[in-house]
Design an enzyme around this catalytic site. Sequence first.
Site, mmCIF file in Angstrom:
data_model
loop_
_atom_site.group_PDB
_atom_site.id
_atom_site.type_symbol
_atom_site.label_atom_id
_atom_site.label_comp_id
_atom_site.label_asym_id
_atom_site.label_seq_id
_atom_site.Cartn_x
_atom_site.Cartn_y
_atom_site.Cartn_z
ATOM 1 N N GLY A 387 49.486 11.627 -4.837
ATOM 2 C CA GLY A 387 50.466 11.776 -3.767
ATOM 3 C C GLY A 387 51.858 11.840 -4.385
ATOM 4 O O GLY A 387 52.153 11.125 -5.335
ATOM 5 N N ASN A 571 58.075 7.321 -3.062
ATOM 6 C CA ASN A 571 56.919 8.205 -3.184
ATOM 7 C C ASN A 571 56.457 8.681 -1.821
ATOM 8 O O ASN A 571 57.183 8.584 -0.832
ATOM 9 C CB ASN A 571 55.784 7.468 -3.900
ATOM 10 C CG ASN A 571 55.264 6.306 -3.068
ATOM 11 O OD1 ASN A 571 56.052 5.555 -2.490
ATOM 12 N ND2 ASN A 571 53.965 6.152 -2.997
ATOM 13 N N CYS A 573 54.480 7.358 0.229
ATOM 14 C CA CYS A 573 54.288 6.322 1.248
ATOM 15 C C CYS A 573 55.329 5.220 1.180
ATOM 16 O O CYS A 573 55.138 4.152 1.757
ATOM 17 C CB CYS A 573 52.890 5.720 1.116
ATOM 18 S SG CYS A 573 51.611 6.962 1.062
ATOM 19 N N GLU A 575 56.384 3.033 -1.009
ATOM 20 C CA GLU A 575 56.266 1.721 -1.649
ATOM 21 C C GLU A 575 56.616 1.744 -3.129
ATOM 22 O O GLU A 575 56.743 0.682 -3.750
ATOM 23 C CB GLU A 575 54.849 1.148 -1.462
ATOM 24 C CG GLU A 575 53.792 1.667 -2.418
ATOM 25 C CD GLU A 575 53.182 2.984 -1.974
ATOM 26 O OE1 GLU A 575 52.129 3.359 -2.488
ATOM 27 O OE2 GLU A 575 53.778 3.646 -1.112
#
Length: 934
Positions: A387, A571, A573, A575
């Site tokens: 990701g 990133n 998401c 975190e």
Amino acid sequence: MAESLSHPLSPAMTSVAEAISFQVIRRDGQPTPFMPGKISVAMTKAFLAVEGSTAAASSRIHDIVAELTEQIVAALTRHPGRGRALHVEDVQDQVELALMRGGHHKVARAYVLYREERARERAAAAAPPAEPALMVTLRDGRSVPLNRQAMAQAVTEACEGLADVEAAPVLSEIQRNLYDGITEDELGQVPILAARTLIEQEPNYSQVSARLLLSVLRKEATSFVEGSAAAGQTEMAGRYPAYFDAYVARGIEVGLLDPELGRFDLARLGAALKPERDLQFQYLGLQTLYDRYLLQTGGTRFEMPQAFFMRVAMGLALREIDREERAIEFYDLISSFDFMCSTPTLFNSGTRHSQLSSCFLTSVPDDLEGIFGAIRDNAMLAKYSGGIGNSWTRVRGLGAHIRGTNGASQGVVPFLKVANDTAIAVNQGGKRKGAVCAYLETWHIDIEEFLDLRKNTGDDRRRTHDMNTANWIPDLFMQRVEQDGDWTLFSPDEVPDLHDLYGKPFEDAYLRYEAKVAAGEIKVHKRVRAVDLWRRMLTMLFETGHPWMVFKDPCNLRSPQRHAGVVHSSNLCTEITLNTSDSEVAVCNLGSINLARHVTPEGIDRDRLARTVRIAMRMLDNVIDVNFYTIPQARRSNLRHRPIGLGLMGFQDALHILRLPIASEEAVRFADESMEEISYHAIAASVDLAAERGAYASFEGSLWSRGVLPIDSVEYVAEARGGLDLDRSSRLDWASLRERVKRIGMRNSNTMAIAPTATISNIVGATQSIEPSFRNLFVKANMSGDFTVVNPFLVRDLKRLGLWDAAMVSDLKYYDGSLGPIDRIPEDLKALYATAFEVDPTWLVEAAARRQKWIDQAQSLNLYLANPNGRKLDALYRLAWKRGLKTTYYLRTQSATHVEKSTLRTSDGKLNAVRIDAAPAVCSLDDPTCEACQ
């Protein structure tokens, strides 16, 4: 007229019926063609019996019956999960429902009485019960008799040792779905689906379904091992070691496993396997594993669950001195569900392409070659399940001058469109969609267009419907919002250093550039009211779910690697907070502790947690060395800094065990204390690894080397802002650990990050990450299908109080899984099992703030608002910033949530599940459930 009523289907309806290749299973198990005309005839007789057969009545009845028949046929054939076969009782149930819904109550009563009379007649005329002989069609086309005894034995075995489940209702449901000529594959699914229909009544049927699926998997996965395919669970326990040896050889032979795995002491590893752990899966977990993780060749899986976990462990132990000892230690941890590696690690560990990292961060340069080089890197990184987060802030804005062509730039947006389409094209081998998040700093001249990227209106060439987006917000902007001041937008080619500055240096440079604007020395700029831009950011977040709110200054001020570069984005998401540059692509390697497995009603099991963290940190550090890197900038960065992200899941489960409502000071305090424990042991484990293996290359000059731990770096944010309203208390012996860090060093530049964990939470049967419960009863949809989810802690409490019954199930479905409106439930249980939209989101922010003080990276924090408005959004996100949070993730709003009541069992026509698809979807890595980095 009476004659015409015997053929009531219109020509249009006849064509519909002809197009539907359905069958009806009669009561003797024999199939017969599905004929909608029979439905019409039966209803016509019922109407005539009630209303008479006059010409006027017959004409009206004809029209009513035709309309009702269309509704019934549509209801029976629109659910693909039901298959192509319908039981005769299902058809008759739908006739009753259609009559009742249409208000034809007298006719419905006559129809019910007719059915009851026919049932009595059948019972009176029935011979001694003898089950019809049914044939099963094998894959090779042969037909064999159905072995009912073996099926009953399998169901009975699946129920053994589980409370409040019985084989009888499963077998009864199986009988309803059998028919002569059923295929071998369908026969394998029938018991699984039969048990699945009972989950809403008793959550333990989820394990029954999983065990029945396990028997299907066992037959499939061991088919290449002589004598094992027919083994039951008890027999398989003794055959697992021999199977494991054959499995490794098979995986190497077909080119899926790293040949190095064959050089392990397979006998020792096979003897260490724990077959009984195959039985701990919930249905959702095992089905997810079956569909997406287990190795297969030619469409046939050959990997059993314990072989899967050992394969992952072996892949992580490749560089260890005693590989077998470490592999067994790693296997024991993940197979116990105490800890789980991230999805890329589970996918690829031990394989020929061991890309095990979850997250990649890049910074896109401001030139054509660099831009398309970054897009190419995205594709290469996404290929093996990564990701990606991209910072696009350096790319010059709309209208900026291009010296090479003496033209004007089209800005960032057209390139984002290309990046969006690249993410869709690279779908990780069909396992999950490619996913990328674009970050843009709030002072960029294109920020207003950036906010519109996810809108469904406007020029589609300037929209990115699949890409995630996030605002990279400096503290100075938030201060201008607080002061109701103005804000100036720039093109980065005219203010090139702003991208790399934060804190006081950023403020000084920004004020200097504003002075240049006033002096006419900057061409591309725009002045806006800060509050107006902030409100538009909140509006877009509410309407589209994007861009997310992420705060630049705390990410950088608290970064242990301040000496080695700048954090330019998070990133996919939100975190991960790692440095990026043209020469370094940040990489992070993730895994999550199942917090619920480390909590008892008395509190945290500190010894167990310390052991889990120690082993998990070693596993994550090993990822860096065995990893397959698709681009050199990622390899260079990862080996130099060695960042990892240890997170957690099952936080809500832990609160249930401790009986703490999530909306309480006690829950906030538990978030603080549990994260302090994890932080302490994670840092200590990294020090231990440094003593054994050496500190990471860029350790000198880091905050670690100066004895500044995450709890200490909070002071930098407080100093920059002139104060920070945050509880900074601690309980553990940080002084001695601080000295060990300075003296020995750290193995990893970063150690902690809390990722969303959607899929790995499914595998271990835990609640996701730090999320509150979404509903107490709902149907979860992901790439593996639809799954009924019931809160087992709630069911246990309701059983204790004698409140768990069919009426309670019905109430939970009616109220969308909420306890609030159900009067007979005590208030303490309503507080304990409050769902996400019933909790004031400020509690989530407060708990996250207390965690953040211990974390050297960040956390994926979803926020929930049942009745959002501008004032609430404004207050919520200002609070997140004021409490020192580094990042936030999705905003979930009740008004944007679609609730569909659907049916798993249709025989009684009742609503048997609540399916919830919340918009916006949490992440594009899994559709529609958040897959995120894990």
